[in-house]
Write a protein that holds these residues in place. Sequence first.
Motif, PDB file in Angstrom:
ATOM      1  N   VAL A  18     -61.354 -45.635  53.836  1.00 56.30           N
ATOM      2  CA  VAL A  18     -62.649 -45.163  54.348  1.00 56.30           C
ATOM      3  C   VAL A  18     -63.736 -46.233  54.231  1.00 56.30           C
ATOM      4  N   ASP A  19     -63.531 -47.250  53.393  1.00 61.02           N
ATOM      5  CA  ASP A  19     -64.532 -48.316  53.268  1.00 61.02           C
ATOM      6  C   ASP A  19     -64.394 -49.382  54.357  1.00 61.02           C
ATOM      7  N   GLY A  20     -63.413 -49.190  55.268  1.00 58.46           N
ATOM      8  CA  GLY A  20     -63.243 -50.131  56.376  1.00 58.46           C
ATOM      9  C   GLY A  20     -62.144 -51.152  56.162  1.00 58.46           C
ATOM     10  N   ASN A  21     -61.652 -51.299  54.953  1.00 61.36           N
ATOM     11  CA  ASN A  21     -60.552 -52.218  54.685  1.00 61.36           C
ATOM     12  C   ASN A  21     -59.214 -51.554  54.999  1.00 61.36           C
ATOM     13  N   THR A  22     -58.153 -52.320  54.869  1.00 64.93           N
ATOM     14  CA  THR A  22     -56.804 -51.819  55.136  1.00 64.93           C
ATOM     15  C   THR A  22     -55.911 -52.119  53.945  1.00 64.93           C
ATOM     16  N   PHE A  23     -55.047 -51.165  53.616  1.00 69.72           N
ATOM     17  CA  PHE A  23     -54.051 -51.353  52.571  1.00 69.72           C
ATOM     18  C   PHE A  23     -52.735 -51.719  53.224  1.00 69.72           C
ATOM     19  N   GLY A  26     -47.487 -54.913  49.454  1.00 70.65           N
ATOM     20  CA  GLY A  26     -46.897 -56.245  49.483  1.00 70.65           C
ATOM     21  C   GLY A  26     -47.946 -57.326  49.627  1.00 70.65           C
ATOM     22  N   LYS A  27     -49.094 -56.960  50.144  1.00 68.38           N
ATOM     23  CA  LYS A  27     -50.196 -57.922  50.250  1.00 68.38           C
ATOM     24  C   LYS A  27     -51.142 -57.763  49.062  1.00 68.38           C
ATOM     25  N   GLU A  28     -50.897 -56.715  48.276  1.00 65.96           N
ATOM     26  CA  GLU A  28     -51.663 -56.501  47.057  1.00 65.96           C
ATOM     27  C   GLU A  28     -51.144 -57.474  46.002  1.00 65.96           C
ATOM     28  N   ALA A  29     -51.958 -57.772  45.023  1.00 63.46           N
ATOM     29  CA  ALA A  29     -51.513 -58.654  43.945  1.00 63.46           C
ATOM     30  C   ALA A  29     -51.873 -58.021  42.602  1.00 63.46           C
ATOM     31  N   PRO A  30     -51.237 -56.882  42.288  1.00 62.79           N
ATOM     32  CA  PRO A  30     -51.560 -56.254  41.008  1.00 62.79           C
ATOM     33  C   PRO A  30     -51.003 -57.078  39.843  1.00 62.79           C
ATOM     34  N   GLU A  31     -51.680 -57.006  38.714  1.00 61.81           N
ATOM     35  CA  GLU A  31     -51.161 -57.681  37.528  1.00 61.81           C
ATOM     36  C   GLU A  31     -49.796 -57.091  37.153  1.00 61.81           C
ATOM     37  N   HIS A  32     -49.719 -55.748  37.157  1.00 58.43           N
ATOM     38  CA  HIS A  32     -48.470 -55.083  36.786  1.00 58.43           C
ATOM     39  C   HIS A  32     -47.952 -54.129  37.859  1.00 58.43           C
ATOM     40  N   PHE A  33     -48.794 -53.198  38.294  1.00 61.16           N
ATOM     41  CA  PHE A  33     -48.340 -52.140  39.191  1.00 61.16           C
ATOM     42  C   PHE A  33     -49.407 -51.772  40.220  1.00 61.16           C
ATOM     43  N   THR A  34     -48.948 -51.123  41.278  1.00 65.16           N
ATOM     44  CA  THR A  34     -49.821 -50.391  42.200  1.00 65.16           C
ATOM     45  C   THR A  34     -49.434 -48.922  42.069  1.00 65.16           C
ATOM     46  N   LEU A  35     -50.417 -48.090  41.829  1.00 64.16           N
ATOM     47  CA  LEU A  35     -50.204 -46.647  41.767  1.00 64.16           C
ATOM     48  C   LEU A  35     -50.637 -46.075  43.105  1.00 64.16           C
ATOM     49  N   ILE A  36     -49.695 -45.451  43.809  1.00 63.31           N
ATOM     50  CA  ILE A  36     -49.979 -44.845  45.108  1.00 63.31           C
ATOM     51  C   ILE A  36     -49.893 -43.336  44.937  1.00 63.31           C
ATOM     52  N   VAL A  37     -51.002 -42.671  45.233  1.00 60.87           N
ATOM     53  CA  VAL A  37     -51.070 -41.216  45.134  1.00 60.87           C
ATOM     54  C   VAL A  37     -51.199 -40.661  46.547  1.00 60.87           C
ATOM     55  N   VAL A  66     -53.262 -52.049  36.704  1.00 63.92           N
ATOM     56  CA  VAL A  66     -52.724 -51.153  37.724  1.00 63.92           C
ATOM     57  C   VAL A  66     -53.768 -50.942  38.820  1.00 63.92           C
ATOM     58  N   ASN A  67     -53.433 -51.332  40.046  1.00 68.22           N
ATOM     59  CA  ASN A  67     -54.280 -51.027  41.202  1.00 68.22           C
ATOM     60  C   ASN A  67     -53.975 -49.600  41.635  1.00 68.22           C
ATOM     61  N   VAL A  68     -55.007 -48.851  42.016  1.00 76.15           N
ATOM     62  CA  VAL A  68     -54.841 -47.441  42.370  1.00 76.15           C
ATOM     63  C   VAL A  68     -55.338 -47.186  43.784  1.00 76.15           C
ATOM     64  N   VAL A  69     -54.520 -46.501  44.583  1.00 73.84           N
ATOM     65  CA  VAL A  69     -54.923 -46.064  45.917  1.00 73.84           C
ATOM     66  C   VAL A  69     -54.466 -44.617  46.118  1.00 73.84           C
ATOM     67  N   ALA A  70     -55.200 -43.891  46.931  1.00 70.52           N
ATOM     68  CA  ALA A  70     -54.821 -42.527  47.307  1.00 70.52           C
ATOM     69  C   ALA A  70     -54.879 -42.433  48.822  1.00 70.52           C
ATOM     70  N   VAL A  71     -53.951 -41.665  49.415  1.00 68.86           N
ATOM     71  CA  VAL A  71     -53.900 -41.567  50.869  1.00 68.86           C
ATOM     72  C   VAL A  71     -53.354 -40.205  51.280  1.00 68.86           C
ATOM     73  N   SER A  72     -53.800 -39.734  52.447  1.00 72.09           N
ATOM     74  CA  SER A  72     -53.298 -38.491  53.027  1.00 72.09           C
ATOM     75  C   SER A  72     -53.124 -38.686  54.527  1.00 72.09           C
ATOM     76  N   MET A  73     -52.614 -37.649  55.155  1.00 68.71           N
ATOM     77  CA  MET A  73     -52.472 -37.656  56.611  1.00 68.71           C
ATOM     78  C   MET A  73     -53.763 -37.226  57.302  1.00 68.71           C
ATOM     79  N   ASP A  74     -54.807 -36.961  56.522  1.00 66.93           N
ATOM     80  CA  ASP A  74     -56.093 -36.570  57.106  1.00 66.93           C
ATOM     81  C   ASP A  74     -56.622 -37.632  58.055  1.00 66.93           C
ATOM     82  N   LEU A  93     -59.728 -44.746  48.886  1.00 70.75           N
ATOM     83  CA  LEU A  93     -59.204 -43.588  49.604  1.00 70.75           C
ATOM     84  C   LEU A  93     -58.787 -43.965  51.022  1.00 70.75           C
ATOM     85  N   GLY A  94     -57.515 -43.669  51.341  1.00 74.02           N
ATOM     86  CA  GLY A  94     -56.991 -43.983  52.655  1.00 74.02           C
ATOM     87  C   GLY A  94     -56.763 -42.737  53.488  1.00 74.02           C
ATOM     88  N   TYR A  95     -56.481 -42.947  54.750  1.00 77.95           N
ATOM     89  CA  TYR A  95     -56.283 -41.845  55.691  1.00 77.95           C
ATOM     90  C   TYR A  95     -55.324 -42.277  56.797  1.00 77.95           C
TER      91      TYR A  95
END
Length: 172
Positions: A18-23, A26-37, A66-74, A93-95
């Motif tokens: 929603v902030d205009g960026n894209t997730f 594989g292009k993320e660079a987390p120190e340890h993990f990416t948490l996808i909700v 841990v990088n955190v992202v949340a996404v829905s089909m909304d 927050l993704g959509y």
Amino acid sequence: MMRPTPKHKAPKLQFPFVDGNTFELGKEAPEHFTLIVFYRGLHCPVCKKYLQQLEELLPDFEKRGVNVVAVSMDTEKRARLSRKDWELKNLTLGYDLDAETAKSWGLFMSEGIKDAEPDVFSEPGLFLIDNKTEVYYSSITSNPWGRPYLPSFLEAIDFILDKKYPARGELV
């Protein structure tokens, strides 16, 4: 249908925020993990509480690398309403998650049964993806309840990092 399996590459995942960026996984660079909700959407009061708790715990996840992202089909409009109405100021927050991608992640799909629900939406899922884009942990539910309790999930991440505990469940 194959589901995402620990110690194997995660399925492809790309969506707008929603902030205009894209997730793009594989292009993320987390120190340890990416948490996808993956959450059900604006219509879900259980998702609202879960994402609000996730927002409160963001600094704790960040401290653990841990990088955190949340996404829905909304749609974008519904995701923006979730951000505003649920007071999610910091959660990424993704959509526009498409049904094919949701299925590739092993998510259960549901038909809307109330006016406030979209025609089709995915049920919840939570995935911990390591910094090599391999699945470390997955939790997939067929209803809004039964998701991992986030405070104890943080403790699990501490254990994983402290003990160098390997991903489990890799046999298919």
